[in-house]
Write an enzyme that holds these catalytic residues in place. Structure first.
Site, short mmCIF file in Angstrom:
data_model
loop_
_atom_site.label_atom_id
_atom_site.label_comp_id
_atom_site.label_asym_id
_atom_site.label_seq_id
_atom_site.Cartn_x
_atom_site.Cartn_y
_atom_site.Cartn_z
CD GLU A 188 -24.79 133.44 7.36
OE1 GLU A 188 -25.11 133.58 8.54
OE2 GLU A 188 -23.88 134.07 6.81
NE ARG B 130 -14.63 132.28 6.86
CZ ARG B 130 -13.82 131.23 6.88
NH1 ARG B 130 -14.31 130.00 6.87
NH2 ARG B 130 -12.52 131.38 6.89
N GLY C 133 -22.79 120.30 3.87
CA GLY C 133 -23.94 120.26 2.98
C GLY C 133 -23.98 121.41 2.00
CD GLN C 134 -20.85 124.35 3.47
OE1 GLN C 134 -21.20 123.21 3.73
NE2 GLN C 134 -19.85 124.91 4.11
N GLY C 135 -21.87 122.78 0.04
CA GLY C 135 -21.31 122.55 -1.29
C GLY C 135 -19.97 123.20 -1.56
CB ALA D 4 -19.77 134.18 8.67
CB ALA E 87 -17.72 134.30 -5.82
#
Lengths: 282, 183, 784
Positions: free
Chosen positions: C737, C530, C487-489, C528, C732
């Site tokens: 989080e 990362r 979901g985070q992309g 995390a 980046a």
């Protein structure tokens, strides 16, 4: 699967009453939003569901010649909310209905079901209590009418007799220019059961104020009528708050402590009174 | 069922959700809680959004059911689906089918809804990823695309993406005058 | 840096089409032929001996294929500390722990069989509060702790106690510094356990295969960790285990470790190799799968009269619940971050991860930082007030800046980003310094608050990942990785990175959605914040490998040196003669001359990334280098409080993060807004409630509420700064989080501003707020 049971979908009331009365451990299925949750949990395991949504007459939503309203047992909360006469004549009832659950659930949940479930937190109960509403009942020994004020026997218990089906809710014709309002305290703005709820109705011509509250006692409670003539809104609010607290016996549960309920109940009462009476004396 | 007749014999205890997923293999409709609280299983029954976990399959007998699988027509995404994509309204996607069906029900009932009507219609669908803002924006955009002819071009292209650089809250202009039209 | 074409653009998700049409397949949508369904029976007791389990009635249910109990399974599991069984064996340690499992032809049969299992329990003493669990007389949740295998040198379980891990940080002489401070304060705080609430509950399918092999489909964040831990648990070669991860419906850390996969596997084995699917009900998701740990913290601060922090001491007592899982590492990470982003010469932190008889804790978005910073950032506000300083000014004077070192001794550089800029940007966005606007009603009051946040990925020093990029016949590129986009992309971002590096338009770069340990290359875990950083670097390297191959073949085809060739717009061409280009599609599988001769071969690039320069922390002092990078940020909020009901409304929240470089503003904004609203849940709504027997009272969506579309702040202002991170892809840093961290702290500080009342406990529910208002307003006993 929600269990092993039979399903009947009668189209006339006599058949529905017969099926329900004849079958030990039958349940009435209207909106199903409480019943199906109970079935899934295993807390309730009926042998027969009698679906009353297609019973003749139970979808009625009629305004009588004097403005009285009859709401059939298959009428959903959204159908009630979309009914213009309800929103004009009984805004408190509309506010209560709109506060229940989610839009999807209100497409299923019925007005009558909200009462029959007999939750102490049922939001329609206080709203209907202050309107002097009653429940129309059909049973093996005929039809009768139970005032909402006499409908609740305890937590999750009604005064329906064995085999009786609630067929409609009847709201008498409102007094001229009747004002009504409803407020609910919940943990968030999204859907939640009430921590406390309060409904009020004021007949400006007589100055009589009716108040009812829920989720703060084993059943929803209707207070004795309060005469407001010559009193300021603040004074009425204070008197009403005191009367409410005297009648309340809240418990602590996962939604709120008894102390919190005791703290917000008078706040809701004062706010309902202020909304109905405005700033000044009546 | 999505405009086609389906014939089946089901046990009385089977939910509409179980029927859709288990019998018809329409697994786009998701189960999130089983008690009607999360909206992941929202479908349209006779045009109205309902949670399929709290409807018995037999109750849909003779009715019309619309699921996410029927939303795109002839392989073409609906304006609503395009708006969800362009607005960034999707993350994990598990709530998305239910969200779109709630929005579809809203736009059928009120083609040009107010912000409050959008929130009311969508608040029965839980989402843990997006914070809802982009979802509400997608419904707004889809409503406008439908209300204003040719606006579909705007959402179909990639350039609608200015949403990524908007500094503040979503503030689509409202067309005045609606809101009294319901009921 | 050359101008970027694709990176930095608001590219929509490629998977979105599948997700808006219902075509995206999650674990329980897969339906392999012949799949059996499984159900579990859970313990009603928080602590009990399992005397016996009668399975006879369950086995007699038609359609039941296998019934397993802990007695059948002598296997220990654990990420860092092997303390857990697949099914409780001999004892249960929390209410909700799985005691037995049934696989059957249908879910209904499996559930019916579970109801017919007869378990005889003998209740044992239990402990629920981690502060009680540290006392010598406390019952031991794990009497055999000394015998458990664990990651040595990193975690330090204390035999004969309930302490699963004790992390120390020591810098300078905090006791002396506190004693010499002009102003000191000590405050205690607490956070309840909360649930991740992914919309998709945990699910797994296992298919035991001949020859001791198994194929698994799971809603996991970490396919390779699942494979590795299964290999360790069952003594299998890694190649015997194939783990697939289809679409995952949210995780937030709750699906980072090992979940239902071992149970699905042993059930499949017990059923002669039929595939077995198991999925949690929502109630089981609350009761049985791990949550975020509760925390009790005590913080002591010292400062000089002119507003310089002199020392911080903290004791963090984590409520691990019944098993260590990620909790021990949360306790570790939150210790080395446990003083907030401040320059401190003297610091002493003790972080104890303590077993109790409750559902166990694990990773959750923020990995302990939301909890720790709830206390630290509230304490900073109190210190500012004690000094008569504006909270923003006090923080500005004490934030990390170039020349300072972190509490583990890491020099802070400009490459870390600019926490002070974050603070100022967030404060500015809510009009800090101006009084709050007038409240909307006489019984309402308004207030403003700020809070800082920081976090680094908590990961082993050797964390690594790889990427493969292969070219298709039509010259498009496919990216293969084993981090999961739940979901985070990140997958969209990796496509952008590849498009940028390869000189291709974004629609010519694809990513293989399903992770498959037999096909997609290694990645440690998707946790995390990362993945964009490490995966992005691996993709850059893989693209460079592809370009090198393309240039080599094109050099042969064109008869020019490879180093004079440029790759752009899907073509390779000599720098001086762009017209002589060869399209990637004519090179992707090898180049064919007009006479039929061919050179080259399929272009497949490989890239890697491994964490660099990290060290294990000194066991006694915590000194070392734990962080690949740090991300800093700040929230500023304005709230309105109803003083009669205690309700909080967030009028505006501004969140400034130093992202280094925003790779995709559309998706980055999604992370920020989503994180803020999730943080709002922790701030005002969420928390487990237990009765005095350790039974969870709110294990469903009726009783456990998360924010809905009606509960948003009136205005959300994301602010993304771009002070580049050396070593980060395009500069980046991770930001997934961070938006959630310190949302409660900022609201707590605003509440203090609005009401003049200090809050130490979360959540800031209406009830808790009103209770404190009423206490504050009650006449004191000694006043008339």
């Amino acid at each position: 699967m929600l269990g092993r049971f039979d399903y009947e979908r009668p189209t006339n009331l006599a058949e529905a009453v017969r099926l329900f009365a004849e079958t030990p451990s039958a349940a009435i299925l209207a909106g199903g939003t409480d019943l199906l949750v109970e079935l899934r949990s295993g807390r309730h395991a009926p042998r027969l569901l009698v679906d009353v949504k297609r019973v003749d007459g139970l979808r009625r939503l009629d305004v009588g010649p004097r403005g009285d309203l009859t709401i059939g047992a298959a009428v959903s909360l959204n159908e009630l909310l979309e009914h213009a006469a309800t929103r004009w004549s009984f805004p408190g009832l509309a506010q209560a209905a709109a506060s229940i659950a989610t839009y999807q659930l209100r497409n299923r949940a019925t007005v009558t079901g909200n009462l029959c479930n007999a939750s102490p937190a049922a939001d329609l109960a206080p709203a209907l209590l202050v309107l002097g509403a009653a429940v129309g009942v059909a049973g093996p020994r005929g039809a009768r009418v139970i005032p909402v004020a006499e409908f609740f026997a305890g937590v999750k218990r009604t005064t329906l007799r064995r085999g009786e089906i609630a067929t409609e809710v009847r709201i008498p014709a409102p007094e001229p220019e009747l004002r009504s309002a409803f407020l609910k305290q919940q943990r968030l703005r999204g859907h939640d059961l009430a921590v406390a709820n309060v409904a009020g109705a004021l007949a400006p011509s007589t100055g009589t104020l009716r108040l009812a509250f829920g989720s703060c006692a084993p059943t929803p409670i209707l207070l004795a009528p309060i005469e407001t003539k010559g009193m300021s809104a603040v004074a009425v609010g204070a008197a009403a708050a005191a009367a409410t607290l005297a009648a309340a016996s809240p418990i602590s549960d996962v939604r709120a402590s008894a102390e919190y309920r005791r703290a917000v109940l008078p706040v809701l009462v004062r706010r309902v009174v202020a909304e109905l009476l405005g700033g000044g004396a009546t | 069922m999505n405009g086609r007749l389906e014939t089946a014999t089901v046990p009385a205890g089977m939910t509409l959700l179980e029927f859709l997923r288990g019998r018809l293999c329409l697994v786009g409709t998701k189960e999130g809680c089983g008690i009607g609280e999360c909206g992941a299983c929202t479908v349209l029954l006779d045009g109205k959004p309902v949670t399929a976990c709290l409807v018995l399959a037999v109750e849909a007998d003779g009715g019309a059911v619309d699921t996410i699988e029927g939303e795109a027509r002839d392989g073409e995404l609906s304006a609503l689906q395009k708006a969800f994509i362009e607005a960034g309204a999707i993350q994990c996607g598990f709530c998305t089918p239910g969200m779109i069906m709630s929005a579809r029900g809203l736009l059928r009932r009120i083609p040009n809804p107010t912000d409050d009507e959008i929130v009311e219609a969508m608040a029965g669908n839980l989402c843990r990823c997006t914070g809802y803002e982009a979802i509400l924006e997608a419904v707004r955009v889809a409503a406008q695309a439908k209300a204003v002819p040719h606006a579909g071009q705007m959402v179909a292209g990639q350039s609608a993406g200015g949403s990524g650089s908007q500094g503040g809250r979503l503030s689509s202009p409202r067309v005045p005058g609606e809101g009294g039209g319901r009921g | 840096m050359a101008e970027l074409r694709v990176v930095g653009q608001p590219v929509p998700r490629e998977d979105a089409v599948d997700k808006v049409t219902g075509a995206a397949r999650y674990t329980t949508d897969l339906a392999l032929p012949g799949t059996l369904r499984a159900a579990i029976l859970t313990s009603p007791h928080a602590s009990a001996r399992i005397v016996r389990i009668d399975t006879s009635a369950a086995l007699a249910v038609p359609g039941v294929r296998a019934v397993l109990t802990g007695a059948d399974l002598d296997i220990r599991l654990g990420l860092y500390l092997r303390d857990k069984r697949i099914l409780a064996r001999d004892v249960v340690r929390y209410q909700g722990e799985a005691v037995a499992a049934v696989a059957a032809d249908t879910l209904d049969a499996a559930r019916e069989a579970c109801h017919l299992l007869r378990v005889e329990y003998q209740e044992l003493p239990a402990v629920f509060d981690p502060r009680d669990a540290r006392k010598p007389e406390a019952p031991l949740v794990h009497p055999d702790l000394a015998t458990y295998d664990h990651m040595r040198g990193v975690f330090f379980p204390k035999a004969g106690t309930n302490i699963a891990h004790h992390q120390k940080v020591r810098k300078g002489d905090s006791a002396a510094a506190l004693a010499a401070s002009d102003v000191c304060l000590e405050v205690s705080f607490d956070n309840p356990p909360v649930q991740h609430v992914p919309m998709e509950t945990h699910a797994a399918i296992a298919h035991a295969l001949p020859g001791g092999r198994v194929e698994v489909w799971t809603s996991s964040q970490s396919p390779y960790t699942v494979r590795h831990l299964l290999a360790l648990a069952f003594g299998m070669p890694h190649a015997a285990i194939r783990v697939h991860v289809p679409h995952v419906g949210g995780g937030f850390g709750g699906k980072a470790g090992l979940g239902l996969e071992p149970l699905a596997y042993v059930l499949s084995r017990a059923c002669g190799g039929r595939p077995v699917e198991i999925a949690m009900t929502r109630e089981e998701e609350f009761n049985t799968t791990p949550s975020r740990q509760g925390l009790y913290s005590t913080i002591r601060l010292g400062a000089t009269r002119d507003g310089r922090l002199t020392a911080l001491e903290a004791e963090y007592v984590w409520d691990a619940g019944a098993y260590a899982d990620y909790g021990v590492n949360v306790g570790r990470a939150a210790a080395y971050s446990g003083a907030g982003p401040y320059a401190l010469d003297h610091c002493s932190i003790d972080s104890y991860v303590v077993y109790t008889n409750k559902v166990y804790g694990t990773a959750y978005r923020g990995f302990g930082h939301l909890e720790v910073l709830w206390g630290v950032e509230r304490a900073m506000d109190r210190m500012a007030r004690a000094l008569g300083l504006d909270p923003v000014e006090f923080r500005r004077r004490n934030l990390l800046r170039e020349g300072a070192t972190t509490i583990t001794g890491e020099p802070f550089t400009n490459g870390h980003g600019k926490p002070i800029e974050c603070l100022e940007a967030a404060a500015e966005a809510i009009g800090w310094g101006r009084r709050p606007s007038a409240p909307s009603a006489p019984h309402k009051v308004r207030g403003k608050g700020v809070a800082m946040l920081h976090k680094a990925p908590a990961m082993p020093t050797y964390t690594s990942c790889a990427a493969i990029v292969k070219l298709d016949e039509d010259g498009a590129a496919d990216v293969l990785v084993s981090g999961v986009d739940y979901g985070q992309g990140t997958y969209t971002v990796l496509r952008q990175v590849a498009a940028e590096e390869l000189g291709l338009p974004i629609d010519k770069v694809h990513i293989t959605w399903e992770c498959d340990t037999a096909m997609t290359p290694y990645d440690w875990q998707t946790v995390a914040s990362r993945f964009a950083y490490m995966g992005g670097n691996a993709v850059i390297e893989a693209c460079a490998d592809c370009l090198c191959q393309l240039r080599a073949v094109a050099a042969g085809a064109l008869g020019v040196p490879a180093d004079g060739l440029v790759c752009r717009d899907g073509k390779v061409f000599p720098r001086q003669d762009p017209a002589r280009g060869i399209a990637y599609k004519d090179l992707a599988l090898g180049y064919t001359f007009p006479n039929g001769n061919s050179i080259g071969g399929p272009v497949i690039g490989h890239g890697r990334y491994i964490a660099t320069g990290l060290t294990n922390l000194d066991p006694e002092t915590g000194q070392g280098r734990p962080a690949q990078f740090w991300t800093y940020g700040a929230h500023a909020v304005e709230i309105e409080v109803d003083t009669e009901t205690g309700e909080i409304e967030v009028l505006r929240i501004a969140t400034a993060l130093d992202a280094g470089k925003v790779l995709n503003p559309l998706l980055c904004r999604g992370q920020v807004v989503g994180g803020i609203v999730q943080g709002l849940g922790s701030a005002v709504l969420e928390g487990f409630r237990f009765d005095d027997k350790g039974r969870l009272l709110n294990p469903n969506f009726v009783d456990y509420k998360i924010p809905t579309a009606k509960d948003l702040p009136r205005e959300i202002v994301p602010i993304l700064l771009e002070n580049p991170q050396p070593g980060g892809p395009y500069g980046a840093r991770g930001v997934a989080e961070h938006p959630m961290i310190s949302v409660p702290s900022a609201i707590g500080n605003a509440l203090r501003d609005a009401l003049g009342i200090e809050f130490e406990s979360l959540p800031l529910s209406s009830e808790r707020v009103l209770e404190k208002i009423l206490v504050a307003r009650a006449p004191r006993p000694d006043t008339p």
